[in-house]
Scaffold this active site. Structure first.
Site: not given
Ligand code: GRF
Length: 186
Positions: A105, A107, A134, A143
């Site tokens: 992912n 972020h 990130s 996260d």
């Protein structure tokens, strides 16, 4: 054995990171664009660029039911790595477990600082001098998975949440394809 170089990109909206991942693909193939929103702007771009797409409205669909259907689509396209790119939905443990370590992912903060949504204003208010983005591994905790790469953006005196968001997004578009290219061969 799933081929890690066959990547699915999961989106819910405009898909600017998706586009960067497609346009800068190096060492991986974008096998599928999947969305939980039928009207996600990025889907149209993907179709215009002859990419395989799968979409199902998640609102009103049970969490696991949606994840099962999406999982079937990923299998059908022999996907081995999943890149979330503005995918605004929490994946179920049922889904995450078999994919553990294979979901990434991006972020818009320097994790572990500022997890969650809408963090630009709090960061400015807190007097932070540096922000960034990130790329991390997705786990059941939001996260919080292993950080694979980060890029920094200096906060200017006259920055607003909007200007900062725009500048960080530009940096995201450079970081994500680079980290994904490195990830699929590791
Ligand atoms: C980006 O800010 C990304 O960091 C976050 O969601 C946003 C997605 O934007 N996870 P886009 O759809 O890639 O333009």
């Amino acid at each position: 054995m799933r081929d890690p170089k066959r990547v699915a990109i999961l989106i819910s909206g405009r898909g600017s990171n998706m586009r960067a991942l497609v346009e800068q693909a190096n060492g991986y193939t974008v096998a599928l664009i999947a969305s939980n929103k039928l009207d996600a702007g990025g889907l149209e771009w993907a179709r215009d660029h002859a990419l395989q797409t799968w979409a199902m409205e998640s609102k009103g669909t049970g969490k696991e039911e949606f994840d099962r259907k999406m999982n079937a689509a990923l299998d059908e396209h022999q996907v081995g790595t999943i890149a979330l790119a503005g995918f605004m939905r929490i994946l179920s443990p049922w889904f995450i477990d078999p994919w553990r370590g294979r979901i990434l992912n991006i972020h818009p903060s320097l994790l572990p600082k500022y997890r969650g949504l809408d963090t630009h204003a709090p960061a400015i208010d807190a007097g932070e001098r540096v922000r960034g983005c990130s790329v991390h591994i997705v786990t059941e905790e939001l996260d919080a998975g292993e950080i694979l790469g980060q890029a920094e953006v200096v906060i200017e005196r006259d920055d607003t949440p909007e200007t900062l968001e725009r500048r960080i997004l530009g940096v995201e578009h450079q970081l994500y394809p680079k980290v994904l290219s490195e990830f699929v061969i590791r």
